[in-house]
Enzyme design. Structure first.
Site, short mmCIF file in Angstrom:
data_model
loop_
_atom_site.label_atom_id
_atom_site.label_comp_id
_atom_site.label_asym_id
_atom_site.label_seq_id
_atom_site.Cartn_x
_atom_site.Cartn_y
_atom_site.Cartn_z
N CYS A 230 6.06 -5.52 3.48
CA CYS A 230 5.45 -4.19 3.46
C CYS A 230 4.65 -3.96 4.74
O CYS A 230 3.85 -4.80 5.15
CB CYS A 230 4.54 -4.05 2.26
SG CYS A 230 3.71 -2.47 2.21
N CYS A 233 0.74 -3.64 3.47
CA CYS A 233 -0.05 -4.73 2.89
C CYS A 233 0.60 -6.11 3.04
O CYS A 233 0.08 -7.09 2.53
CB CYS A 233 -0.34 -4.43 1.43
SG CYS A 233 1.08 -4.65 0.37
N CYS A 252 7.28 -1.71 -2.41
CA CYS A 252 6.29 -2.77 -2.33
C CYS A 252 5.66 -2.96 -3.71
O CYS A 252 5.10 -2.01 -4.26
CB CYS A 252 5.21 -2.41 -1.30
SG CYS A 252 3.84 -3.57 -1.35
N CYS A 255 1.39 -2.41 -3.18
CA CYS A 255 0.74 -1.13 -2.89
C CYS A 255 1.63 0.05 -3.24
O CYS A 255 1.21 1.20 -3.12
CB CYS A 255 0.29 -1.06 -1.44
SG CYS A 255 1.63 -0.80 -0.27
N ASP A 386 17.61 -13.66 27.61
CA ASP A 386 17.37 -14.58 26.50
C ASP A 386 18.42 -14.36 25.42
O ASP A 386 18.47 -13.29 24.82
CB ASP A 386 15.96 -14.29 25.96
CG ASP A 386 15.61 -15.18 24.78
OD1 ASP A 386 16.39 -16.11 24.48
OD2 ASP A 386 14.56 -14.95 24.16
ZN LIG Z 1 2.47 -2.77 0.26
#
Ligand SMILES: [Zn+2]
Lengths: 480, 267
Positions: A230, A233, A252, A255, A386
């Site tokens: 998320c 959060c 999520c 949250c 790279d």
């Molecule tokens: Zn979240």
């Protein structure tokens, strides 16, 4: 950038300024013409580079003076095809389009559009200016272009050495969106948790596109998925469906962050089973439901088509000829491009990161039979230095299907080693750095009527295509 | 290459720390490298992923892998690893082999202080600390390393970091910088060693191109479990060609901050 000279403009007599612009444009046009004459670089970046040296404001002057709708398409993957589809829809709606060419999406390439499509005084007749622009160039290009529509297709892990870390790219894009005026429209991929969160504080209008069907996709994102936590959060997302890498129906658990309501949503989809043919989709739009057939294979092309339709809608083009426009789309330069090489067939794919490489491997795996491969990678300014990302490509899934593989480009040894550690037997791998010799050796291993699959980075793809053009197998790409 | 040697009956237990959280630069290539080179010698590998909130006894592993991540992932790892820190230090003291790369390497030190942002606490396994710099080292790298088992060897890779790492008296460097910038661009050394724990900024990933280092890690992991062993030699011609190409690049780009910016349009 050296574009701050704009303040000096008021002190420069306007006649002189115009003369400088005209000189910059003619020098750029001349450079483009001689570039084509001597076959260097396809003449895509040179005109812009030369013109900017003479007048750093050339892009701003030409684009600012034009009445055209300005559409900018950015994101990690799908820019080129989305731009081609958008151009086709605009064209079918009777609009004239100027756009930058494949791969020339750094600032010089963008400026080349201004140089090539304007007259010597910087006047441009086109109704639509269409720019595909690298994420890294966006912060420099947008202030000069002042776009009406900005499309963000997705953000995947790309060449880290060019773009810095994913989040730095995201922050720069977000700042760009906040700088847009309220008359602009931002079209965002709602299935990308990071992209969907862009422009929360922007004055411009946000619209969202994406998929919300359960007809296709997988229950969890694949291994190389970039953003599965998320963005608010840091908890792990749960997915109802994952469509492509981290793109999907995410939520999520902590949250509650989830995708926004989609303005353009694919509500039903069927992919062709052979990995080649068209996909059929049902699309919900604010103007009603559309049933469409997308001639290019794979989920990624569904995204490209929906993004293009969204861009056309945001720019105010009528949508009644979308199907006709999409039907005429051929595979873009080097995207599983089917090429006839005498009695053999070549599929040429341009790959630049694990996501695009894995997509191509998955499409190839759906083709029947064992496979002859030619892989080519080079380190250059446009390809990066790279190549660690090769270790995120899922070669392991294709190993049992590989008959032989020729590795080419100046990253030959790296490619060969990656295949060895995917447990492709070393007697099936040959290392031939020279592109033409590699192409010949790879084709020699293909039986008459058989197929060669080429997957290569940007520069080797151009080089291989140039060889094929010399042999009359393909047209030169700027004539397409 | 894929024909398997007779089963030796030996096994290496590998703990892979944060396999999804910390995997930014395709460092899973290091795991592939260890797994295949064991398999080709008839040595079994058991890999356990170790995620956030899990606190296994780290002394049960012979080898622990801890790779790179971006700043936000590093913050999560820094918070979580405090619950794992004492067991990780105990494992290092009892000669478990560690390979840590980039952010994983930085987090095995005392702390990482980003250029702007709060300090992230580390494990304190290596006597070292890292501070964020305002510029980034992004180029090909070559080091000179010396080990009892291997003699003097060259390590090649690619570095991409803004952190400047400074070693304390209890940590030894992994090698001397021949090309590139290493720990901090000043003292001419790269990486860290403590007992069997190794830390480095080289990715690319580091092990495939440096089969001698992979084999050193395998050998020490086996010795951690079985005592003295001798590894069967393998045909390394593909790896050695990749090593030579990487070394050539490192020397060509010597002195550049960013290889991509130093690349001419003609290449
Ligand atoms: Zn979240």
């Amino acid at each position: 950038m050296q574009t701050d000279n704009s303040n000096n403009d008021s002190t420069t007599p306007s006649g002189l300024r115009k003369a400088r612009l005209a000189f910059a444009i003619s020098a750029g046009k001349l450079a483009g013409a001689s570039g084509r004459l001597f076959h260097i670089g396809g003449g895509t970046s040179l005109p812009g580079m030369i013109a900017r040296r003479i007048d750093p404001n050339v892009l701003k002057s030409v684009v600012g003076g034009s009445k055209a709708k300005k559409i900018v398409i950015t994101g990690s993957n799908g820019k080129t095809t989305t731009a081609r589809m958008t151009a086709a829809i605009a064209d079918a709606a009777g609009r004239s389009v100027s756009q930058n060419r494949t791969g020339s999406n750094l600032l010089q390439g963008i400026t080349s559009v201004a140089v090539n499509f304007s007259d010597f005084f910087g006047r441009m007749e086109s109704d639509v200016l269409l720019f595909e622009i690298d994420e890294a160039t966006i912060p420099l290009a947008v202030p000069e272009i002042q776009p009406d529509v900005v499309v963000i297709t997705n953000i995947f892990r790309d060449q880290l050495d060019r773009y810095g870390e994913l989040y730095a790219v995201a922050r720069a894009l977000d700042e760009m969106l906040e700088s847009l005026p309220e008359t602009a429209t931002i079209l965002l991929n709602g299935n990308d948790p990071q992209v969907a969160n862009f422009g929360r504080n922007a004055k411009a209008k946000r619209i969202f596109f994406g998929l919300e069907t359960k007809d296709i996709g997988t229950p969890v994102p694949e291994q190389s998925a970039d953003i599965i936590r998320c963005i608010h959060c840091n908890s792990d997302f749960t997915y109802e469906v994952a469509y492509l890498s981290h793109l999907g129906l995410y939520r999520c658990p902590e949250c509650g962050y989830t995708l926004p309501d989609l303005d353009l949503a694919v509500t039903g989809a069927t992919l062709a089973e052979n990995g080649e043919g068209p996909s059929k989709i049902t699309l919900r739009t604010p103007e009603g439901e559309m049933n469409l057939e997308i001639p290019l294979p794979g989920i990624h092309n569904i995204y490209n088509a929906v993004a293009a339709i969204g861009a056309a809608m945001a720019a105010g083009f009528p949508l009644d000829s979308v199907q006709t426009a999409l039907s005429n789309i051929r595979t873009a330069f080097g995207r599983m491009e089917k090429i006839q090489a005498g009695d053999k067939t070549i599929y040429l794919s341009f790959v630049k990161n694990p996501t695009s490489f894995n997509l191509m491997l998955r499409l190839i795996a759906q083709h029947p039979g064992k496979k002859h491969l030619l892989l080519a990678m080079s380190h250059t300014v446009v390809d990066g230095q790279d190549f660690a990302w090769l270790w995120d490509v899922e070669f392991e899934d294709l190993v049992s299907d590989i008959l032989d593989a020729v590795c080419s480009g100046n990253k030959t040894e790296e490619l060969a080693m990656r295949l060895k550690y995917a447990e492709v037997s070393t007697d099936k791998i040959s290392l031939i750095e020279d592109r033409e010799a590699a192409l010949d050796a790879a084709l020699k291993q293909v039986e008459p009527g058989g197929t060669l699959y080429i997957m290569s980075g940007y520069t080797p793809t151009q080089e291989l295509r140039r060889i094929m053009q010399k042999r009359g197998w393909v047209k030169h790409f700027w004539e397409e | 290459m894929s024909e398997n040697k007779t089963d030796t009956g030996m096994v290496i237990k590998i703990g892979h720390l944060y396999p999804t959280l910390m995997s930014v630069a395709a460092d899973r290539g290091n795991l592939f490298s260890i797994e295949r080179r064991c398999k080709w010698r008839g040595i079994a590998t058991e890999v356990e992923p170790i995620f956030v909130k899990q606190t296994p006894d780290f002394t049960k592993y012979d080898l622990i892998l801890f790779h790179g991540g971006a700043d936000r992932e590093m913050e999560i790892a820094s918070r979580d690893i405090q619950h794992k820190a004492s067991s990780l230090r105990e494992a290092a003291e009892s000669n478990t082999v560690f390979l840590s790369v980039c952010a994983g390497y930085q987090l095995l030190g005392h702390y990482y202080k980003p250029f702007n942002g709060p300090e992230l606490k580390g494990v304190g396994l290596f006597d070292m600390y890292t501070e964020g710099g305002s510029t980034r080292f992004m180029t090909h790298m070559a080091l000179e390393c010396k080990f009892e088992e291997t003699g003097t060897k060259i390590l090649v890779g690619y570095e991409n970091h803004s952190g400047r790492t400074y070693l304390g008296p209890k940590a030894q460097p992994l090698g001397k910088v021949l090309a590139g910038w290493g720990n901090n661009g000043k003292d001419g050394v790269e990486g860290a060693r403590y007992k069997n724990a190794f830390g480095t900024y080289t990715h690319g990933p580091v092990l495939p191109k440096n089969p001698w280092l992979t084999d050193l890690l395998i050998q020490r992991s086996l010795e951690h479990r079985y005592g003295k062993v001798k590894l069967l030699p393998l045909d390394d011609s593909t790896e050695n060609a990749a090593h030579a190409a990487a070394l050539k690049l490192a020397m060509e780009f010597k002195g550049t901050m960013s290889a991509i910016e130093a690349t001419s349009w003609k290449r």
